[in-house]
Design a protein around this motif. Sequence first.
Motif, PDB file in Angstrom:
ATOM      1  N   ASN A   2       5.116 -15.204 -12.218  1.00  0.00           N
ATOM      2  CA  ASN A   2       4.767 -14.041 -11.403  1.00  0.00           C
ATOM      3  C   ASN A   2       4.859 -12.775 -12.232  1.00  0.00           C
ATOM      4  N   THR A   3       3.982 -11.844 -11.921  1.00  0.00           N
ATOM      5  CA  THR A   3       3.992 -10.519 -12.526  1.00  0.00           C
ATOM      6  C   THR A   3       3.625  -9.526 -11.439  1.00  0.00           C
ATOM      7  N   SER A   4       4.302  -8.386 -11.421  1.00  0.00           N
ATOM      8  CA  SER A   4       3.919  -7.342 -10.468  1.00  0.00           C
ATOM      9  C   SER A   4       3.336  -6.158 -11.234  1.00  0.00           C
ATOM     10  N   TYR A   5       2.509  -5.413 -10.528  1.00  0.00           N
ATOM     11  CA  TYR A   5       1.766  -4.306 -11.130  1.00  0.00           C
ATOM     12  C   TYR A   5       1.843  -3.091 -10.220  1.00  0.00           C
ATOM     13  N   ASN A   6       2.351  -1.977 -10.757  1.00  0.00           N
ATOM     14  CA  ASN A   6       2.236  -0.701 -10.067  1.00  0.00           C
ATOM     15  C   ASN A   6       0.874  -0.149 -10.442  1.00  0.00           C
ATOM     16  N   LEU A   7       0.085   0.142  -9.441  1.00  0.00           N
ATOM     17  CA  LEU A   7      -1.290   0.587  -9.661  1.00  0.00           C
ATOM     18  C   LEU A   7      -1.449   2.063  -9.345  1.00  0.00           C
ATOM     19  N   LEU A   8      -2.349   2.693 -10.058  1.00  0.00           N
ATOM     20  CA  LEU A   8      -2.695   4.099  -9.878  1.00  0.00           C
ATOM     21  C   LEU A   8      -4.209   4.198  -9.753  1.00  0.00           C
ATOM     22  N   ARG A   9      -4.664   4.885  -8.713  1.00  0.00           N
ATOM     23  CA  ARG A   9      -6.108   5.117  -8.575  1.00  0.00           C
ATOM     24  C   ARG A   9      -6.478   6.299  -9.466  1.00  0.00           C
ATOM     25  N   THR A  10      -7.438   6.073 -10.352  1.00  0.00           N
ATOM     26  CA  THR A  10      -7.908   7.118 -11.268  1.00  0.00           C
ATOM     27  C   THR A  10      -9.379   7.397 -10.968  1.00  0.00           C
ATOM     28  N   GLY A  11      -9.971   8.290 -11.727  1.00  0.00           N
ATOM     29  CA  GLY A  11     -11.397   8.554 -11.594  1.00  0.00           C
ATOM     30  C   GLY A  11     -12.244   7.342 -11.929  1.00  0.00           C
ATOM     31  N   ASP A  12     -11.667   6.375 -12.654  1.00  0.00           N
ATOM     32  CA  ASP A  12     -12.365   5.139 -13.018  1.00  0.00           C
ATOM     33  C   ASP A  12     -11.980   3.966 -12.121  1.00  0.00           C
ATOM     34  N   GLY A  13     -11.242   4.250 -11.062  1.00  0.00           N
ATOM     35  CA  GLY A  13     -10.800   3.189 -10.156  1.00  0.00           C
ATOM     36  C   GLY A  13      -9.335   2.854 -10.386  1.00  0.00           C
ATOM     37  N   TRP A  14      -8.892   1.736  -9.822  1.00  0.00           N
ATOM     38  CA  TRP A  14      -7.500   1.311  -9.965  1.00  0.00           C
ATOM     39  C   TRP A  14      -7.195   0.936 -11.408  1.00  0.00           C
ATOM     40  N   VAL A  46      -3.618  -0.168 -14.058  1.00  0.00           N
ATOM     41  CA  VAL A  46      -2.227  -0.585 -14.106  1.00  0.00           C
ATOM     42  C   VAL A  46      -1.391   0.532 -14.731  1.00  0.00           C
ATOM     43  N   LEU A  47      -0.427   1.009 -13.979  1.00  0.00           N
ATOM     44  CA  LEU A  47       0.490   2.030 -14.466  1.00  0.00           C
ATOM     45  C   LEU A  47       1.731   1.377 -15.081  1.00  0.00           C
ATOM     46  N   LEU A  48       2.203   0.310 -14.432  1.00  0.00           N
ATOM     47  CA  LEU A  48       3.377  -0.415 -14.918  1.00  0.00           C
ATOM     48  C   LEU A  48       3.209  -1.887 -14.608  1.00  0.00           C
ATOM     49  N   CYS A  49       3.354  -2.703 -15.610  1.00  0.00           N
ATOM     50  CA  CYS A  49       3.347  -4.152 -15.472  1.00  0.00           C
ATOM     51  C   CYS A  49       4.804  -4.612 -15.567  1.00  0.00           C
ATOM     52  N   THR A  50       5.265  -5.368 -14.583  1.00  0.00           N
ATOM     53  CA  THR A  50       6.617  -5.912 -14.624  1.00  0.00           C
ATOM     54  C   THR A  50       6.513  -7.428 -14.738  1.00  0.00           C
ATOM     55  N   ASP A 109       0.865  -1.183   0.000  1.00  0.00           N
ATOM     56  CA  ASP A 109       0.000   0.000   0.000  1.00  0.00           C
ATOM     57  C   ASP A 109       0.900   1.231   0.000  1.00  0.00           C
ATOM     58  N   GLN A 110       0.717   2.103  -0.968  1.00  0.00           N
ATOM     59  CA  GLN A 110       1.527   3.313  -1.079  1.00  0.00           C
ATOM     60  C   GLN A 110       0.659   4.566  -0.950  1.00  0.00           C
ATOM     61  N   GLY A 111      -0.265   4.528  -0.009  1.00  0.00           N
ATOM     62  CA  GLY A 111      -1.153   5.665   0.200  1.00  0.00           C
ATOM     63  C   GLY A 111      -2.454   5.492  -0.561  1.00  0.00           C
ATOM     64  N   PRO A 112      -3.247   6.546  -0.611  1.00  0.00           N
ATOM     65  CA  PRO A 112      -4.587   6.405  -1.188  1.00  0.00           C
ATOM     66  C   PRO A 112      -4.635   6.221  -2.708  1.00  0.00           C
ATOM     67  N   ASN A 113      -3.550   6.572  -3.416  1.00  0.00           N
ATOM     68  CA  ASN A 113      -3.613   6.560  -4.878  1.00  0.00           C
ATOM     69  C   ASN A 113      -2.601   5.668  -5.575  1.00  0.00           C
ATOM     70  N   HIS A 114      -1.783   4.945  -4.803  1.00  0.00           N
ATOM     71  CA  HIS A 114      -0.752   4.104  -5.407  1.00  0.00           C
ATOM     72  C   HIS A 114      -0.631   2.805  -4.623  1.00  0.00           C
ATOM     73  N   ALA A 115      -0.252   1.746  -5.339  1.00  0.00           N
ATOM     74  CA  ALA A 115      -0.021   0.449  -4.707  1.00  0.00           C
ATOM     75  C   ALA A 115       0.796  -0.415  -5.660  1.00  0.00           C
ATOM     76  N   VAL A 116       1.391  -1.451  -5.106  1.00  0.00           N
ATOM     77  CA  VAL A 116       2.082  -2.455  -5.902  1.00  0.00           C
ATOM     78  C   VAL A 116       1.508  -3.811  -5.512  1.00  0.00           C
ATOM     79  N   ALA A 117       1.140  -4.599  -6.490  1.00  0.00           N
ATOM     80  CA  ALA A 117       0.585  -5.932  -6.244  1.00  0.00           C
ATOM     81  C   ALA A 117       1.379  -6.942  -7.061  1.00  0.00           C
ATOM     82  N   ASP A 118       1.656  -8.081  -6.443  1.00  0.00           N
ATOM     83  CA  ASP A 118       2.346  -9.168  -7.122  1.00  0.00           C
ATOM     84  C   ASP A 118       1.398 -10.354  -7.208  1.00  0.00           C
ATOM     85  N   LEU A 119       1.319 -10.973  -8.376  1.00  0.00           N
ATOM     86  CA  LEU A 119       0.411 -12.099  -8.583  1.00  0.00           C
ATOM     87  C   LEU A 119       1.155 -13.302  -9.129  1.00  0.00           C
ATOM     88  N   LEU A 120       0.695 -14.472  -8.746  1.00  0.00           N
ATOM     89  CA  LEU A 120       1.136 -15.723  -9.352  1.00  0.00           C
ATOM     90  C   LEU A 120       0.048 -16.125 -10.331  1.00  0.00           C
TER      91      LEU A 120
END
Length: 137
Positions: free
Chosen positions: A103-115, A117-121, A77-88
């Motif tokens: 595995n893939t990780s995702y940097n997420l950004l909260r937008t007006g339409d919800g979360w 994906v800002l960056l997929c690794t 959890d990176q505050g109200p508008n950012h997060a990083v999630a890792d998935l198998l």
Amino acid sequence: MPHEVTAIFESYRDAFNALDGRAVAELYAEPSGIAQDGVYTHWSSRASVEQNMTALCQLYQKRGFVRATFEPGQFLDQGPNHAVADLLWRIEWTGEQAPWQFNTSYNLLRTGDGWRVLLCTAYTEAALFSPTKHSAA
């Protein structure tokens, strides 16, 4: 992982299971990007994400895609508008092809339409596309 974050990946999974590259692309921020095989690709528009995801869905269809599932992993959890999630991820195929797990990780950004994906690794996916790994491809 919070429910609202899990929900975006359920939508992401469902879009892939429908082999709908456009629906996958709708879950990306504009602009966004992917880091894979030591290379960063910047997508300046959702159209470029859609082109990539549509091509990936077509490749999956040709290989005999059945379905994708995921297990949530680490969450930062990176505050109200950012997060990083890792998935198998696990992808199942027709015939005798072994499932792919990666595995893939995702940097997420909260937008007006919800979360979104800002960056997929995609950090363990490269070996999956090796021609020796899947002779049926």
